[in-house]
Design a protein around this motif. Structure first.
Motif, PDB file in Angstrom:
ATOM      1  N   ASP A 245       0.872  -1.151   0.000  1.00  0.00           N
ATOM      2  CA  ASP A 245       0.000   0.000   0.000  1.00  0.00           C
ATOM      3  C   ASP A 245       0.919   1.212   0.000  1.00  0.00           C
ATOM      4  OD1 ASP A 245      -1.689   2.043   0.644  1.00  0.00           O
ATOM      5  OD2 ASP A 245      -1.963   1.406   2.718  1.00  0.00           O
ATOM      6  N   SER A 247      -0.090   4.247  -0.348  1.00  0.00           N
ATOM      7  CA  SER A 247      -0.903   5.451  -0.274  1.00  0.00           C
ATOM      8  C   SER A 247      -0.335   6.509   0.672  1.00  0.00           C
ATOM      9  CB  SER A 247      -2.336   5.110   0.104  1.00  0.00           C
ATOM     10  OG  SER A 247      -2.323   4.409   1.305  1.00  0.00           O
ATOM     11  N   ASP A 292      -2.249   5.448  -4.479  1.00  0.00           N
ATOM     12  CA  ASP A 292      -3.057   4.282  -4.120  1.00  0.00           C
ATOM     13  C   ASP A 292      -2.796   3.197  -5.141  1.00  0.00           C
ATOM     14  OD1 ASP A 292      -4.506   5.385  -1.946  1.00  0.00           O
ATOM     15  OD2 ASP A 292      -5.596   6.613  -3.383  1.00  0.00           O
TER      16      ASP A 292
END
Lengths: 321, 171
Positions: A245, A247, A292
């Motif tokens: 991830d 993000s 993302d």
């Protein structure tokens, strides 16, 4: 003391869970079956727990074939592996890791080079390059600066900036050490990518495993396995992520041509990002992109620019809308 | 004249919210479910849609398999490195990193498996055959049924019976 009726009820729930499990493994399960199953799961919290128990049993039985898998010998083909690492969507890396506990055993002896000549490699923004290493090869992404050296212990790659994907054979007799941002990464026969972006370090392991620890100490090291990734913000603590991830990372662009945005983004995702057509390449983007999933980033760009994202296993392509 | 059959991707896009809801509850995390359902999308490329009878059931099944794969993978990692939990993100202080392999966990897993294999032998020969073909040789229920010349529902019953027995002996 447990109430005997509770015990009987628990048994009955476990039996239902097992019947559901067998039913859903069959090829006959229909959409309606899945909906009924969902309703059953939600009707009582104990249902979910019982079903999880059946799944745990199912996985316990897997360890049967696991040992065999780990010792299986496959031929290492840098090209095929390069494709794997390049083509798999970021999220699928976890799945790839499962299949990737395979090690190359035979190797062609390569004479050890004489000591310590240092080689500086710089790759221009819009190209990439493959370099040969004692233990395999590495794909160096655009905009990367690295130093390659060797001593009695083996080869060293010091990454100053950019991204490098390593495809290495398992060969305990030689060692490749990657140095970046004060961390030392030692491979154990693997495919992994190391990125240095704005002094943050990202290590993404597609196959096998690597060991990562601070260069300053000999002791504490962390093993990162296939399908996992590790992020270390500039000067910060290391965090390990599963199906990675990104993000927490943000990329700002100021009036940047889409072609350049695509090159920049390609460094973060496992598939190359391309732009179809000169007009689209010249479109300019200003804004901050949160990294993302590929999909989400593509949708975000679609809302700002007159483009359409096309996904294929080989690439994510932006074309004029 | 029949309307063109919707592609698997169309079905996926139409059912995406339901899939996310289902896996959110299974995984206990909406973001983990999002990731899983997203990953599912990339798997669809490789599927021959002509073979799929019930596309929605197929998507659930594919997602479930992915979920089990992830659990399997995590277990292996945990055996070698027990320091991290089931949480998707695990922050470790740079100095507190420890990767000592959990030898006791490896042993524990082996013992549990040996126990299960013994328990499996207590079942009727036919139940054992069905279970081994499906679980260890990876045959589908239909393939197992064809191989043994029995009905698919019989396969399902044998699988369920074997699991019940193993669960009872696992304690």
């Amino acid at each position: 003391m447990t109430d005997p009726t509770d015990k009987a009820e628990e048994q009955a729930i476990l039996a239902q869970a097992t019947d559901w499990f067998a039913n859903l493994r069959s090829d006959d399960a229909s959409e309606q079956d899945w909906l009924n199953f969902e309703a059953w799961l939600e009707s009582d919290p104990r249902h979910q727990a019982a079903f999880t128990q059946v799944e745990a049993l199912w996985l316990d039985l897997d360890s049967n074939s696991e040992d065999a898998e780990q010792t299986k010998v496959v031929e290492f083909r840098p090209r095929a592996s390069a494709r794997w690492a390049g083509v798999l969507p970021w999220g699928a890396l976890a799945a790839a890791g499962v299949a990737a506990l395979t090690f190359f055993v035979a190797y062609k002896p390569i004479p050890r080079p004489a000591l310590a000549s240092e080689q500086v490699i710089e790759v221009a923004e819009n190209e990439s390059r493959t370099i040969a290493l004692q233990k395999g090869s590495a794909v160096v992404a655009g905009g990367t600066r690295l130093t390659l050296s060797a001593d009695a212990q083996g080869q060293k790659v010091q990454i100053r900036s950019g991204a490098v994907t390593f495809h290495l054979k398992h060969d305990p007799s030689r060692r490749l050490t990657v140095l970046a941002q004060g961390q030392r990464i030692i491979d154990i026969g693997t495919v992994f990518t190391t990125r240095v972006v704005n002094s943050s370090l990202i290590v993404q392991v597609a196959e096998g495993e690597v060991e990562i620890g601070p260069t300053s100490s000999q002791g504490a090291a962390l093993r990162v396995h296939g399908g996992e990734a590790l992020v270390r913000p500039a000067g910060g603590a290391v965090s390990r992520i599963v199906a990675a991830d990104l993000s927490s990372l943000r990329r700002p662009y100021q009036n940047a041509p889409l072609a350049q945005v695509a090159i920049d983004l390609s460094r973060f995702y496992s598939r190359p990002i391309k732009v179809d057509g000169e007009d689209a390449a010249k479109l300019r983007f200003t804004g901050v992109l949160v990294l993302d999933s590929e999909d989400v980033v593509a949708r975000r760009l679609e809302t700002y620019l007159p483009i359409k994202a096309r996904f294929s296993p080989e690439a994510l392509t932006f074309a004029p809308r | 004249m029949s309307a063109a059959k919707p592609s698997l991707t169309d079905t996926y896009l139409a059912k995406r919210p339901e899939l996310v809801r289902f896996f959110s509850s299974r995984l206990g995390s909406p973001s983990a479910a999002e990731d899983l359902v997203q990953e599912l999308y990339f798997k669809l490329d490789k599927v021959d849609a002509g073979e799929v009878r019930d596309p929605v059931a197929f998507l659930y099944r594919l997602g479930w398999n992915l979920m089990l794969d992830q659990m399997r993978h995590r277990r292996r990692a945990t055996v070698r490195d027990q320091a991290w939990s089931d949480a998707a993100v695990d922050t470790l202080g740079a100095t507190a990193l420890d990767s000592a392999p959990a030898a006791d966990k490896v042993l524990e897993g082996r013992q549990r498996l040996a126990q299960l294999m013994t328990a499996l032998e207590e079942l009727s020969p036919q139940t054992q055959r069905v279970f081994r073909l499906h679980k260890f040789e990876g045959l589908t229920h239909t393939e197992t049924a064809t191989r043994l010349g029995i009905s698919r529902s019989a396969v399902e019953k044998h699988v369920s019976a074997a699991l019940k027995h193993l669960l009872a002996r696992r304690k």
